[in-house]
Design a protein around this motif. Structure first.
Motif, PDB file in Angstrom:
ATOM      1  N   ALA A 199       0.834  -1.205   0.000  1.00 52.06           N
ATOM      2  CA  ALA A 199       0.000   0.000   0.000  1.00 52.06           C
ATOM      3  C   ALA A 199       0.867   1.254   0.000  1.00 52.06           C
ATOM      4  O   ALA A 199       0.558   2.229  -0.706  1.00 52.06           O
ATOM      5  CB  ALA A 199      -0.931  -0.008   1.213  1.00 52.06           C
ATOM      6  N   LEU A 200       1.950   1.265   0.758  1.00 53.81           N
ATOM      7  CA  LEU A 200       2.858   2.414   0.785  1.00 53.81           C
ATOM      8  C   LEU A 200       3.493   2.642  -0.584  1.00 53.81           C
ATOM      9  O   LEU A 200       3.583   3.774  -1.058  1.00 53.81           O
ATOM     10  CB  LEU A 200       3.940   2.208   1.849  1.00 53.81           C
ATOM     11  N   GLY A 201       3.906   1.574  -1.230  1.00 48.76           N
ATOM     12  CA  GLY A 201       4.484   1.689  -2.573  1.00 48.76           C
ATOM     13  C   GLY A 201       3.478   2.226  -3.579  1.00 48.76           C
ATOM     14  O   GLY A 201       3.810   3.076  -4.409  1.00 48.76           O
ATOM     15  N   LEU A 202       2.243   1.742  -3.506  1.00 43.06           N
ATOM     16  CA  LEU A 202       1.204   2.243  -4.406  1.00 43.06           C
ATOM     17  C   LEU A 202       0.880   3.705  -4.131  1.00 43.06           C
ATOM     18  O   LEU A 202       0.628   4.480  -5.059  1.00 43.06           O
ATOM     19  CB  LEU A 202      -0.059   1.388  -4.289  1.00 43.06           C
ATOM     20  N   LEU A 203       0.902   4.099  -2.859  1.00 41.62           N
ATOM     21  CA  LEU A 203       0.661   5.493  -2.507  1.00 41.62           C
ATOM     22  C   LEU A 203       1.743   6.399  -3.086  1.00 41.62           C
ATOM     23  O   LEU A 203       1.443   7.440  -3.685  1.00 41.62           O
ATOM     24  CB  LEU A 203       0.598   5.653  -0.990  1.00 41.62           C
ATOM     25  N   LEU A 204       2.995   6.005  -2.944  1.00 46.92           N
ATOM     26  CA  LEU A 204       4.097   6.799  -3.488  1.00 46.92           C
ATOM     27  C   LEU A 204       4.027   6.874  -5.014  1.00 46.92           C
ATOM     28  O   LEU A 204       4.255   7.932  -5.601  1.00 46.92           O
ATOM     29  CB  LEU A 204       5.440   6.222  -3.043  1.00 46.92           C
ATOM     30  N   ALA A 205       3.707   5.763  -5.655  1.00 43.72           N
ATOM     31  CA  ALA A 205       3.582   5.757  -7.117  1.00 43.72           C
ATOM     32  C   ALA A 205       2.420   6.651  -7.554  1.00 43.72           C
ATOM     33  O   ALA A 205       2.522   7.363  -8.553  1.00 43.72           O
ATOM     34  CB  ALA A 205       3.377   4.336  -7.623  1.00 43.72           C
ATOM     35  N   GLY A 206       1.319   6.645  -6.807  1.00 45.19           N
ATOM     36  CA  GLY A 206       0.184   7.499  -7.131  1.00 45.19           C
ATOM     37  C   GLY A 206       0.511   8.971  -6.964  1.00 45.19           C
ATOM     38  O   GLY A 206       0.121   9.803  -7.786  1.00 45.19           O
ATOM     39  N   LEU A 207       1.228   9.311  -5.898  1.00 46.24           N
ATOM     40  CA  LEU A 207       1.635  10.702  -5.705  1.00 46.24           C
ATOM     41  C   LEU A 207       2.504  11.191  -6.857  1.00 46.24           C
ATOM     42  O   LEU A 207       2.330  12.301  -7.350  1.00 46.24           O
ATOM     43  CB  LEU A 207       2.391  10.854  -4.382  1.00 46.24           C
ATOM     44  N   GLU A 208       3.431  10.344  -7.285  1.00 44.93           N
ATOM     45  CA  GLU A 208       4.306  10.736  -8.385  1.00 44.93           C
ATOM     46  C   GLU A 208       3.526  10.832  -9.699  1.00 44.93           C
ATOM     47  O   GLU A 208       3.735  11.742 -10.495  1.00 44.93           O
ATOM     48  CB  GLU A 208       5.446   9.741  -8.523  1.00 44.93           C
ATOM     49  N   HIS A 209       2.614   9.915  -9.916  1.00 38.99           N
ATOM     50  CA  HIS A 209       1.841   9.901 -11.161  1.00 38.99           C
ATOM     51  C   HIS A 209       0.965  11.153 -11.314  1.00 38.99           C
ATOM     52  O   HIS A 209       0.840  11.704 -12.398  1.00 38.99           O
ATOM     53  CB  HIS A 209       0.974   8.647 -11.222  1.00 38.99           C
ATOM     54  N   PHE A 210       0.351  11.584 -10.224  1.00 39.01           N
ATOM     55  CA  PHE A 210      -0.553  12.725 -10.277  1.00 39.01           C
ATOM     56  C   PHE A 210       0.159  14.059 -10.061  1.00 39.01           C
ATOM     57  O   PHE A 210      -0.477  15.097  -9.960  1.00 39.01           O
ATOM     58  CB  PHE A 210      -1.682  12.560  -9.262  1.00 39.01           C
ATOM     59  N   GLY A 211       1.473  14.037  -9.975  1.00 36.75           N
ATOM     60  CA  GLY A 211       2.242  15.267  -9.865  1.00 36.75           C
ATOM     61  C   GLY A 211       2.249  15.881  -8.481  1.00 36.75           C
ATOM     62  O   GLY A 211       2.551  17.063  -8.334  1.00 36.75           O
ATOM     63  N   LEU A 212       1.929  15.120  -7.475  1.00 35.62           N
ATOM     64  CA  LEU A 212       1.908  15.629  -6.105  1.00 35.62           C
ATOM     65  C   LEU A 212       3.227  15.384  -5.368  1.00 35.62           C
ATOM     66  O   LEU A 212       3.341  15.727  -4.200  1.00 35.62           O
ATOM     67  CB  LEU A 212       0.744  14.994  -5.326  1.00 35.62           C
ATOM     68  N   TRP A 213       4.169  14.778  -6.044  1.00 35.19           N
ATOM     69  CA  TRP A 213       5.475  14.506  -5.437  1.00 35.19           C
ATOM     70  C   TRP A 213       6.259  15.811  -5.361  1.00 35.19           C
ATOM     71  O   TRP A 213       6.334  16.555  -6.326  1.00 35.19           O
ATOM     72  CB  TRP A 213       6.212  13.483  -6.301  1.00 35.19           C
ATOM     73  N   PRO A 214       6.847  16.160  -4.216  1.00 39.91           N
ATOM     74  CA  PRO A 214       7.551  17.444  -4.091  1.00 39.91           C
ATOM     75  C   PRO A 214       8.801  17.504  -4.968  1.00 39.91           C
ATOM     76  O   PRO A 214       9.472  16.499  -5.191  1.00 39.91           O
ATOM     77  CB  PRO A 214       7.911  17.512  -2.612  1.00 39.91           C
ATOM     78  N   ASP A 215       9.096  18.712  -5.452  1.00 31.79           N
ATOM     79  CA  ASP A 215      10.250  18.889  -6.326  1.00 31.79           C
ATOM     80  C   ASP A 215      11.564  18.622  -5.603  1.00 31.79           C
ATOM     81  O   ASP A 215      12.527  18.152  -6.204  1.00 31.79           O
ATOM     82  CB  ASP A 215      10.268  20.304  -6.903  1.00 31.79           C
ATOM     83  N   TRP A 216      11.622  18.908  -4.294  1.00 35.05           N
ATOM     84  CA  TRP A 216      12.865  18.703  -3.577  1.00 35.05           C
ATOM     85  C   TRP A 216      13.215  17.217  -3.458  1.00 35.05           C
ATOM     86  O   TRP A 216      14.359  16.875  -3.207  1.00 35.05           O
ATOM     87  CB  TRP A 216      12.821  19.342  -2.191  1.00 35.05           C
ATOM     88  N   ALA A 217      12.255  16.350  -3.658  1.00 29.49           N
ATOM     89  CA  ALA A 217      12.505  14.916  -3.538  1.00 29.49           C
ATOM     90  C   ALA A 217      12.769  14.258  -4.887  1.00 29.49           C
ATOM     91  O   ALA A 217      12.880  13.041  -4.965  1.00 29.49           O
ATOM     92  CB  ALA A 217      11.315  14.243  -2.861  1.00 29.49           C
TER      93      ALA A 217
END
Length: 62
Positions: A31-49
C-alpha cells in the motif's frame, strides 16, 4: 519446470500459512508503494525529492 516450483511453494503456504502480522506487514508495504507511485503519477510529489538527472540517463550533446 518453473510452474512446478510455484505449485510446491503454494502447497507449503496452504499447509503453513503466514501469520496475520506478516500478511498485514506485506500489505502495508504494498500500500505504501502504491501510494508513493500514485503521488508521483498525479504530480503531487515534491520537487525537492526529485533527482535532477536519474542514474543511467545519458546526456545527449548536440
Amino acid at each position: 519446470m518453473n510452474n512446478l516450483i510455484w505449485l510446491i511453494r503454494a502447497s507449503r503456504w496452504a499447509r503453513n500459512p503466514p501469520s496475520a502480522r506478516t500478511v498485514k506487514l506485506v500489505l502495508g508495504i504494498i500500500a505504501l508503494g502504491l501510494l508513493l507511485a500514485g503521488l508521483e503519477h498525479f504530480g503531487l510529489w515534491p520537487d525537492w525529492a526529485t533527482m535532477e538527472r536519474p542514474r543511467g540517463l545519458q546526456l545527449q550533446r548536440p
